[in-house]
Design a protein around this motif. Structure first.
Motif, PDB file in Angstrom:
ATOM      1  N   PHE A  33       0.499  -5.165  -8.345  1.00 50.19           N
ATOM      2  CA  PHE A  33      -1.196  -4.288  -9.009  1.00 50.19           C
ATOM      3  C   PHE A  33      -0.676  -4.142  -7.338  1.00 50.19           C
ATOM      4  N   TRP A  34      -1.632  -2.449  -6.623  1.00 48.76           N
ATOM      5  CA  TRP A  34      -1.668  -1.680  -5.750  1.00 48.76           C
ATOM      6  C   TRP A  34      -2.174  -3.297  -4.369  1.00 48.76           C
ATOM      7  N   TYR A  35      -3.171  -3.856  -5.019  1.00 54.34           N
ATOM      8  CA  TYR A  35      -3.585  -4.983  -3.614  1.00 54.34           C
ATOM      9  C   TYR A  35      -2.915  -6.137  -3.763  1.00 54.34           C
ATOM     10  N   THR A  36      -1.947  -6.579  -4.932  1.00 57.50           N
ATOM     11  CA  THR A  36      -1.455  -7.357  -4.582  1.00 57.50           C
ATOM     12  C   THR A  36      -0.240  -7.070  -3.260  1.00 57.50           C
ATOM     13  N   LYS A  37       0.344  -6.494  -3.549  1.00 58.55           N
ATOM     14  CA  LYS A  37       1.410  -5.704  -2.733  1.00 58.55           C
ATOM     15  C   LYS A  37       1.301  -5.217  -1.470  1.00 58.55           C
ATOM     16  N   ASP A  52      -9.296   9.194  -2.825  1.00 62.14           N
ATOM     17  CA  ASP A  52      -9.946  10.155  -2.919  1.00 62.14           C
ATOM     18  C   ASP A  52     -10.915  10.132  -3.854  1.00 62.14           C
ATOM     19  N   ARG A  53     -11.731   8.870  -3.703  1.00 62.72           N
ATOM     20  CA  ARG A  53     -12.816   8.153  -4.449  1.00 62.72           C
ATOM     21  C   ARG A  53     -13.144   8.036  -4.018  1.00 62.72           C
ATOM     22  N   GLU A  54     -14.897   7.955  -4.513  1.00 56.72           N
ATOM     23  CA  GLU A  54     -15.782   6.734  -3.608  1.00 56.72           C
ATOM     24  C   GLU A  54     -16.300   5.614  -3.657  1.00 56.72           C
ATOM     25  N   ARG A  55     -15.236   4.608  -4.869  1.00 57.65           N
ATOM     26  CA  ARG A  55     -14.642   3.337  -4.187  1.00 57.65           C
ATOM     27  C   ARG A  55     -13.339   3.186  -5.244  1.00 57.65           C
ATOM     28  N   SER A  56     -13.158   2.441  -5.092  1.00 56.29           N
ATOM     29  CA  SER A  56     -11.536   2.104  -5.326  1.00 56.29           C
ATOM     30  C   SER A  56     -10.881   0.625  -4.722  1.00 56.29           C
ATOM     31  N   ASN A  57     -10.202  -0.290  -5.305  1.00 56.38           N
ATOM     32  CA  ASN A  57      -9.532  -1.064  -4.542  1.00 56.38           C
ATOM     33  C   ASN A  57      -8.800  -1.036  -3.325  1.00 56.38           C
ATOM     34  N   LEU A  58      -9.610  -1.947  -2.318  1.00 53.77           N
ATOM     35  CA  LEU A  58      -9.747  -1.816  -0.799  1.00 53.77           C
ATOM     36  C   LEU A  58      -8.903  -2.623   0.217  1.00 53.77           C
ATOM     37  N   VAL A  59      -8.283  -2.867   1.040  1.00 52.14           N
ATOM     38  CA  VAL A  59      -7.900  -4.194   1.406  1.00 52.14           C
ATOM     39  C   VAL A  59      -8.043  -4.205   2.987  1.00 52.14           C
ATOM     40  N   ALA A  60      -9.094  -4.909   3.431  1.00 46.79           N
ATOM     41  CA  ALA A  60      -9.097  -4.732   4.929  1.00 46.79           C
ATOM     42  C   ALA A  60      -8.985  -6.360   5.806  1.00 46.79           C
ATOM     43  N   THR A  61      -8.239  -5.799   6.691  1.00 45.87           N
ATOM     44  CA  THR A  61      -7.505  -6.513   7.931  1.00 45.87           C
ATOM     45  C   THR A  61      -8.910  -6.922   8.622  1.00 45.87           C
ATOM     46  N   TYR A  62      -8.633  -8.512   9.009  1.00 50.28           N
ATOM     47  CA  TYR A  62      -9.504  -8.612  10.550  1.00 50.28           C
ATOM     48  C   TYR A  62      -8.968  -9.960  11.857  1.00 50.28           C
ATOM     49  N   SER A  63      -8.752  -9.682  12.768  1.00 57.55           N
ATOM     50  CA  SER A  63      -8.082  -9.781  13.953  1.00 57.55           C
ATOM     51  C   SER A  63      -9.194 -10.315  15.259  1.00 57.55           C
ATOM     52  N   ARG A  64      -8.248 -10.941  15.560  1.00 53.69           N
ATOM     53  CA  ARG A  64      -9.541 -11.300  17.061  1.00 53.69           C
ATOM     54  C   ARG A  64      -8.593 -10.363  18.072  1.00 53.69           C
ATOM     55  N   GLU A  65      -6.836 -10.269  17.860  1.00 52.94           N
ATOM     56  CA  GLU A  65      -6.422  -9.501  18.396  1.00 52.94           C
ATOM     57  C   GLU A  65      -5.858  -8.080  17.687  1.00 52.94           C
ATOM     58  N   PRO A  66      -5.716  -6.955  18.666  1.00 52.15           N
ATOM     59  CA  PRO A  66      -4.948  -5.980  17.741  1.00 52.15           C
ATOM     60  C   PRO A  66      -3.870  -6.134  16.287  1.00 52.15           C
ATOM     61  N   PHE A  67      -4.164  -6.174  15.595  1.00 55.33           N
ATOM     62  CA  PHE A  67      -2.609  -5.848  14.536  1.00 55.33           C
ATOM     63  C   PHE A  67      -2.265  -4.784  14.341  1.00 55.33           C
ATOM     64  N   ALA A  68      -1.186  -4.695  14.764  1.00 53.94           N
ATOM     65  CA  ALA A  68      -0.804  -3.150  14.107  1.00 53.94           C
ATOM     66  C   ALA A  68       0.108  -3.415  11.977  1.00 53.94           C
ATOM     67  N   TRP A  69      -0.982  -2.818  11.741  1.00 52.78           N
ATOM     68  CA  TRP A  69      -0.684  -2.429  10.469  1.00 52.78           C
ATOM     69  C   TRP A  69      -0.605  -0.419  10.094  1.00 52.78           C
ATOM     70  N   PRO A  70       0.584  -0.009   9.343  1.00 53.92           N
ATOM     71  CA  PRO A  70       0.442   1.149   9.412  1.00 53.92           C
ATOM     72  C   PRO A  70       0.289   1.505   8.402  1.00 53.92           C
ATOM     73  N   ARG A  97      -7.047  -0.214   4.267  1.00 51.16           N
ATOM     74  CA  ARG A  97      -6.089   0.852   3.060  1.00 51.16           C
ATOM     75  C   ARG A  97      -6.813   0.773   2.014  1.00 51.16           C
ATOM     76  N   MET A  98      -6.914   2.153   1.582  1.00 52.56           N
ATOM     77  CA  MET A  98      -7.577   2.117   0.050  1.00 52.56           C
ATOM     78  C   MET A  98      -6.457   2.758  -0.818  1.00 52.56           C
ATOM     79  N   GLU A  99      -6.630   2.181  -2.120  1.00 53.42           N
ATOM     80  CA  GLU A  99      -6.079   2.602  -3.173  1.00 53.42           C
ATOM     81  C   GLU A  99      -6.074   4.245  -3.850  1.00 53.42           C
ATOM     82  N   LYS A 100      -7.073   4.517  -3.460  1.00 55.92           N
ATOM     83  CA  LYS A 100      -7.226   6.144  -3.852  1.00 55.92           C
ATOM     84  C   LYS A 100      -8.334   6.189  -2.944  1.00 55.92           C
TER      85      LYS A 100
END
Length: 253
Positions: A46-50, A205-223, A200-203
């Protein structure tokens, strides 16, 4: 489907179905909860597990990893084999899923994975472990339990995340309208303690889709990730009031 297998446990009714080269498991009509590619079961499907695996790859530390929500343990299995020196604690409410995962989804009980059969919120409340990465993937069909939308939950997640640690959550939401309100509510427990949020959002162009969000105290580089921005300013609900079902229904309608 003609080849579907149904399994009832005290927690849920699971349906396992082979769709071409994919084997999927569902608990409702809207989304598969987990799955494997029968041609290459060692790879993530799946996209989100990747995306979650990519967060782990980019994280400043990964010695101790917590996964809330086991499913068929495809992600923990992948991480265990890729990072044999890491310890991975997986919290899953339904102990029957371990048997299902072994019989149908190639789960092979890696030595560095600890399966904990408990409610995710209960584990978060009680554990004294500290983690480099916390992965939150707790869904029933397309719904997150209200207990993971609250200020009290966020306080405990912050306490068990190391100072340079990363929290990564698989969500189903979007950046605008009612889905943006849902995204703000889902993010709020983490945003109260982690100043930096990306998604990052899988789709997109849509109102809703799988979305993976990250949270950190220090800036996190996630291209290629976008800042959560204003959605980090939503106030978290509390254990006494968290309208999870309304928020998630408004986003779906």
């Amino acid at each position: 489907a003609a080849n579907a297998i149904s399994i009832d446990t005290p927690s849920a009714r699971y349906t396992i179905v082979d769709a071409g080269h994919l084997r999927l498991i569902t608990t409702g009509p809207h989304a598969a909860q987990s799955g494997v590619d029968l041609r290459q079961p060692d790879q993530l499907t799946f996209w989100y597990t990747k995306q979650l695996a990519d967060v782990v790859a980019q994280a400043p530390g990964r010695a101790n990893i917590l996964v809330l929500g086991g499913g068929t343990f495809t992600l923990p299995r992948y991480l265990a084999h890729k990072y044999p020196d890491s310890t991975i604690d997986v919290v899953e409410i339904d102990p029957e899923l371990a048997r299902i995962a072994r019989e149908h989804f190639f789960y092979d009980d890696p030595a560095n994975v600890n399966l904990v059969f408990a409610d995710a919120r209960t584990y978060v409340n009680e554990t004294r472990e500290r983690y480099d990465v916390v992965i939150v993937d707790v869904y029933g069909d397309t719904h997150v339990p209200f207990t993971l939308l609250t200020r009290e939950y966020g306080e405990r997640v912050a306490a068990l995340t190391k100072p340079r640690g990363i929290v990564a959550a698989n969500l189903i939401a979007g950046p605008k309208g009612p889905c943006g309100e849902l995204l703000g509510a889902l993010s709020a427990p983490y945003a109260a303690h982690f100043a930096n949020g990306l998604y990052r959002m899988e789709k997109p162009d849509r109102e809703r889709s799988n979305l993976v969000a990250t949270y950190s105290r220090e800036p996190f580089a996630w291209p290629a990730a976008l800042p959560l921005g204003e959605r980090l300013k939503a106030l978290p609900y509390t254990d006494n009031y968290a309208p999870a079902e309304r928020l998630q229904q408004d986003c779906r309608s």
